[in-house]
Write a protein that holds these residues in place. Sequence first.
Motif, PDB file in Angstrom:
ATOM      1  N   ALA A  72     -16.897  11.422 -11.358  1.00  0.00           N
ATOM      2  CA  ALA A  72     -17.351  10.767 -10.123  1.00  0.00           C
ATOM      3  C   ALA A  72     -16.178  10.387  -9.231  1.00  0.00           C
ATOM      4  O   ALA A  72     -16.321  10.301  -8.009  1.00  0.00           O
ATOM      5  CB  ALA A  72     -18.172   9.530 -10.463  1.00  0.00           C
ATOM      6  N   THR A  73     -15.009  10.175  -9.827  1.00  0.00           N
ATOM      7  CA  THR A  73     -13.832   9.822  -9.022  1.00  0.00           C
ATOM      8  C   THR A  73     -13.267  11.031  -8.300  1.00  0.00           C
ATOM      9  O   THR A  73     -12.387  10.892  -7.448  1.00  0.00           O
ATOM     10  CB  THR A  73     -12.731   9.206  -9.896  1.00  0.00           C
ATOM     11  OG1 THR A  73     -12.214  10.195 -10.815  1.00  0.00           O
ATOM     12  CG2 THR A  73     -13.262   8.025 -10.683  1.00  0.00           C
ATOM     13  N   ARG A  74     -13.763  12.238  -8.646  1.00  0.00           N
ATOM     14  CA  ARG A  74     -13.290  13.475  -8.014  1.00  0.00           C
ATOM     15  C   ARG A  74     -14.302  14.033  -7.027  1.00  0.00           C
ATOM     16  O   ARG A  74     -14.180  15.163  -6.575  1.00  0.00           O
ATOM     17  CB  ARG A  74     -13.009  14.538  -9.074  1.00  0.00           C
ATOM     18  CG  ARG A  74     -11.573  14.549  -9.610  1.00  0.00           C
ATOM     19  CD  ARG A  74     -11.197  13.301 -10.313  1.00  0.00           C
ATOM     20  NE  ARG A  74      -9.823  13.374 -10.841  1.00  0.00           N
ATOM     21  CZ  ARG A  74      -9.203  12.347 -11.382  1.00  0.00           C
ATOM     22  NH1 ARG A  74      -9.801  11.171 -11.477  1.00  0.00           N
ATOM     23  NH2 ARG A  74      -7.972  12.467 -11.828  1.00  0.00           N
ATOM     24  N   CYS A  75     -15.319  13.250  -6.679  1.00  0.00           N
ATOM     25  CA  CYS A  75     -16.351  13.725  -5.747  1.00  0.00           C
ATOM     26  C   CYS A  75     -15.750  13.976  -4.367  1.00  0.00           C
ATOM     27  O   CYS A  75     -14.948  13.191  -3.873  1.00  0.00           O
ATOM     28  CB  CYS A  75     -17.477  12.689  -5.596  1.00  0.00           C
ATOM     29  SG  CYS A  75     -18.617  12.627  -6.985  1.00  0.00           S
ATOM     30  N   ALA A  76     -16.173  15.071  -3.749  1.00  0.00           N
ATOM     31  CA  ALA A  76     -15.832  15.290  -2.350  1.00  0.00           C
ATOM     32  C   ALA A  76     -16.621  14.303  -1.498  1.00  0.00           C
ATOM     33  O   ALA A  76     -17.699  13.844  -1.891  1.00  0.00           O
ATOM     34  CB  ALA A  76     -16.174  16.728  -1.946  1.00  0.00           C
ATOM     35  N   LEU A  77     -16.089  13.961  -0.348  1.00  0.00           N
ATOM     36  CA  LEU A  77     -16.744  13.018   0.546  1.00  0.00           C
ATOM     37  C   LEU A  77     -17.219  13.724   1.803  1.00  0.00           C
ATOM     38  O   LEU A  77     -16.550  14.605   2.334  1.00  0.00           O
ATOM     39  CB  LEU A  77     -15.780  11.886   0.930  1.00  0.00           C
ATOM     40  CG  LEU A  77     -15.190  11.059  -0.214  1.00  0.00           C
ATOM     41  CD1 LEU A  77     -14.252  10.000   0.347  1.00  0.00           C
ATOM     42  CD2 LEU A  77     -16.284  10.425  -1.052  1.00  0.00           C
ATOM     43  N   VAL A  78     -18.393  13.343   2.253  1.00  0.00           N
ATOM     44  CA  VAL A  78     -18.942  13.823   3.516  1.00  0.00           C
ATOM     45  C   VAL A  78     -19.093  12.613   4.417  1.00  0.00           C
ATOM     46  O   VAL A  78     -19.866  11.704   4.113  1.00  0.00           O
ATOM     47  CB  VAL A  78     -20.305  14.517   3.317  1.00  0.00           C
ATOM     48  CG1 VAL A  78     -20.844  15.007   4.658  1.00  0.00           C
ATOM     49  CG2 VAL A  78     -20.182  15.667   2.330  1.00  0.00           C
ATOM     50  N   ALA A  79     -18.318  12.585   5.508  1.00  0.00           N
ATOM     51  CA  ALA A  79     -18.308  11.418   6.401  1.00  0.00           C
ATOM     52  C   ALA A  79     -18.053  10.133   5.612  1.00  0.00           C
ATOM     53  O   ALA A  79     -18.660   9.095   5.867  1.00  0.00           O
ATOM     54  CB  ALA A  79     -19.614  11.332   7.175  1.00  0.00           C
ATOM     55  N   GLY A  80     -17.156  10.237   4.618  1.00  0.00           N
ATOM     56  CA  GLY A  80     -16.773   9.073   3.837  1.00  0.00           C
ATOM     57  C   GLY A  80     -17.734   8.685   2.739  1.00  0.00           C
ATOM     58  O   GLY A  80     -17.558   7.631   2.114  1.00  0.00           O
ATOM     59  N   ARG A  84     -23.186  21.138  10.876  1.00  0.00           N
ATOM     60  CA  ARG A  84     -22.660  21.803   9.685  1.00  0.00           C
ATOM     61  C   ARG A  84     -21.241  21.320   9.413  1.00  0.00           C
ATOM     62  O   ARG A  84     -20.434  21.189  10.323  1.00  0.00           O
ATOM     63  CB  ARG A  84     -22.656  23.321   9.870  1.00  0.00           C
ATOM     64  CG  ARG A  84     -22.049  24.098   8.703  1.00  0.00           C
ATOM     65  CD  ARG A  84     -22.078  25.593   8.935  1.00  0.00           C
ATOM     66  NE  ARG A  84     -23.449  26.065   9.034  1.00  0.00           N
ATOM     67  CZ  ARG A  84     -23.754  27.339   9.321  1.00  0.00           C
ATOM     68  NH1 ARG A  84     -22.792  28.216   9.539  1.00  0.00           N
ATOM     69  NH2 ARG A  84     -25.017  27.701   9.383  1.00  0.00           N
ATOM     70  N   CYS A  85     -20.939  21.067   8.112  1.00  0.00           N
ATOM     71  CA  CYS A  85     -19.588  20.699   7.696  1.00  0.00           C
ATOM     72  C   CYS A  85     -19.048  21.791   6.787  1.00  0.00           C
ATOM     73  O   CYS A  85     -19.785  22.357   5.984  1.00  0.00           O
ATOM     74  CB  CYS A  85     -19.587  19.367   6.942  1.00  0.00           C
ATOM     75  SG  CYS A  85     -20.059  17.954   7.956  1.00  0.00           S
ATOM     76  N   ARG A  86     -17.762  22.086   6.906  1.00  0.00           N
ATOM     77  CA  ARG A  86     -17.138  23.120   6.079  1.00  0.00           C
ATOM     78  C   ARG A  86     -15.867  22.601   5.426  1.00  0.00           C
ATOM     79  O   ARG A  86     -15.261  21.640   5.892  1.00  0.00           O
ATOM     80  CB  ARG A  86     -16.782  24.354   6.936  1.00  0.00           C
ATOM     81  CG  ARG A  86     -17.996  25.085   7.508  1.00  0.00           C
ATOM     82  CD  ARG A  86     -17.537  26.301   8.289  1.00  0.00           C
ATOM     83  NE  ARG A  86     -18.668  27.048   8.817  1.00  0.00           N
ATOM     84  CZ  ARG A  86     -18.549  28.146   9.557  1.00  0.00           C
ATOM     85  NH1 ARG A  86     -17.344  28.612   9.858  1.00  0.00           N
ATOM     86  NH2 ARG A  86     -19.614  28.758   9.994  1.00  0.00           N
ATOM     87  N   GLY A  87     -15.471  23.295   4.360  1.00  0.00           N
ATOM     88  CA  GLY A  87     -14.190  22.998   3.739  1.00  0.00           C
ATOM     89  C   GLY A  87     -14.037  21.598   3.203  1.00  0.00           C
ATOM     90  O   GLY A  87     -12.997  20.967   3.397  1.00  0.00           O
ATOM     91  N   LEU A  88     -15.051  21.085   2.516  1.00  0.00           N
ATOM     92  CA  LEU A  88     -14.960  19.715   1.978  1.00  0.00           C
ATOM     93  C   LEU A  88     -13.885  19.646   0.897  1.00  0.00           C
ATOM     94  O   LEU A  88     -13.744  20.512   0.060  1.00  0.00           O
ATOM     95  CB  LEU A  88     -16.316  19.307   1.405  1.00  0.00           C
ATOM     96  CG  LEU A  88     -17.456  19.189   2.414  1.00  0.00           C
ATOM     97  CD1 LEU A  88     -18.731  18.829   1.679  1.00  0.00           C
ATOM     98  CD2 LEU A  88     -17.144  18.144   3.451  1.00  0.00           C
ATOM     99  N   ARG A  89     -13.120  18.563   0.936  1.00  0.00           N
ATOM    100  CA  ARG A  89     -12.103  18.313  -0.078  1.00  0.00           C
ATOM    101  C   ARG A  89     -12.347  16.946  -0.694  1.00  0.00           C
ATOM    102  O   ARG A  89     -13.004  16.096  -0.086  1.00  0.00           O
ATOM    103  CB  ARG A  89     -10.705  18.354   0.555  1.00  0.00           C
ATOM    104  CG  ARG A  89     -10.385  19.673   1.230  1.00  0.00           C
ATOM    105  CD  ARG A  89      -8.867  19.847   1.339  1.00  0.00           C
ATOM    106  NE  ARG A  89      -8.202  18.675   1.838  1.00  0.00           N
ATOM    107  CZ  ARG A  89      -7.408  18.687   2.936  1.00  0.00           C
ATOM    108  NH1 ARG A  89      -7.249  19.787   3.624  1.00  0.00           N
ATOM    109  NH2 ARG A  89      -6.801  17.590   3.323  1.00  0.00           N
ATOM    110  N   PRO A  90     -11.844  16.709  -1.926  1.00  0.00           N
ATOM    111  CA  PRO A  90     -12.080  15.413  -2.579  1.00  0.00           C
ATOM    112  C   PRO A  90     -11.646  14.213  -1.754  1.00  0.00           C
ATOM    113  O   PRO A  90     -12.162  13.133  -1.938  1.00  0.00           O
ATOM    114  CB  PRO A  90     -11.264  15.533  -3.873  1.00  0.00           C
ATOM    115  CG  PRO A  90     -11.259  16.999  -4.168  1.00  0.00           C
ATOM    116  CD  PRO A  90     -11.169  17.662  -2.812  1.00  0.00           C
ATOM    117  N   ASP A  91     -10.691  14.400  -0.808  1.00  0.00           N
ATOM    118  CA  ASP A  91     -10.248  13.255   0.001  1.00  0.00           C
ATOM    119  C   ASP A  91     -11.122  13.049   1.229  1.00  0.00           C
ATOM    120  O   ASP A  91     -10.880  12.144   2.023  1.00  0.00           O
ATOM    121  CB  ASP A  91      -8.786  13.406   0.420  1.00  0.00           C
ATOM    122  CG  ASP A  91      -8.539  14.702   1.206  1.00  0.00           C
ATOM    123  OD1 ASP A  91      -9.517  15.377   1.563  1.00  0.00           O
ATOM    124  OD2 ASP A  91      -7.364  15.019   1.459  1.00  0.00           O
TER     125      ASP A  91
END
Length: 205
Positions: free
Chosen positions: A73-81, A195-202
């Motif tokens: 869970a600590t490695r989840c990607a974030l979408v709009a935080g 649409r959002c692309r390229g989500l990263r864990p940060d």
Amino acid sequence: MRLHPCGQEIHGRGAGVRAGDEVDDLDGQSALAGDGPPQLGLERGSVDESTLRRLFVRLDADRLDVLLGAWAATRCALVAGRRVIAVDGKSVRGARGGDASAPHLVAALAHGSGAVLGQVSVSEKSNEIPAARALLETLDLDGAVITMDALHTQHATATLVTEAGADYVLTVKANQKTLYTRLKSLPWARIPAVRCRGLRPDGDT
């Protein structure tokens, strides 16, 4: 006698499975330690297959699953935080034995990384709906967005999610006839797509 740190051995076996080893191939996985990188803490050499078998027989699998899920869970990607978690059910391929049906699991997966945050088995005399609720109750949902398919578009499930501090995105089909009819009447053609692309864990894109 050669002593091996328990946590490092579990880590090493997990790395072996992710690299393509069969789950029940402990002979093959024991060879990993001899050639494993120092980052995995496997510098003490190979581990005998019987040692691995005794280790995994004594493990509390449910407890290990919870701990690994909490770490993932600590490695989840974030979408709009925000964390986005998908809840989905499926049968375990290749696990059917004799006349018994294959185990059916409901899992929570992190969008972006695909990491499994938790999973529960579905009782043969039940279905995914109560299993999904039981799974959600074990997770930290505060601030998250939960996505589920039409089977889980249930008032009790939605209430559980919101009371835990999360929001939901649910698929609506004809199994919820009144809600489906109301949604069909909305002016969807005038609602812009996002649409959002390229989500990263940060959380960056």
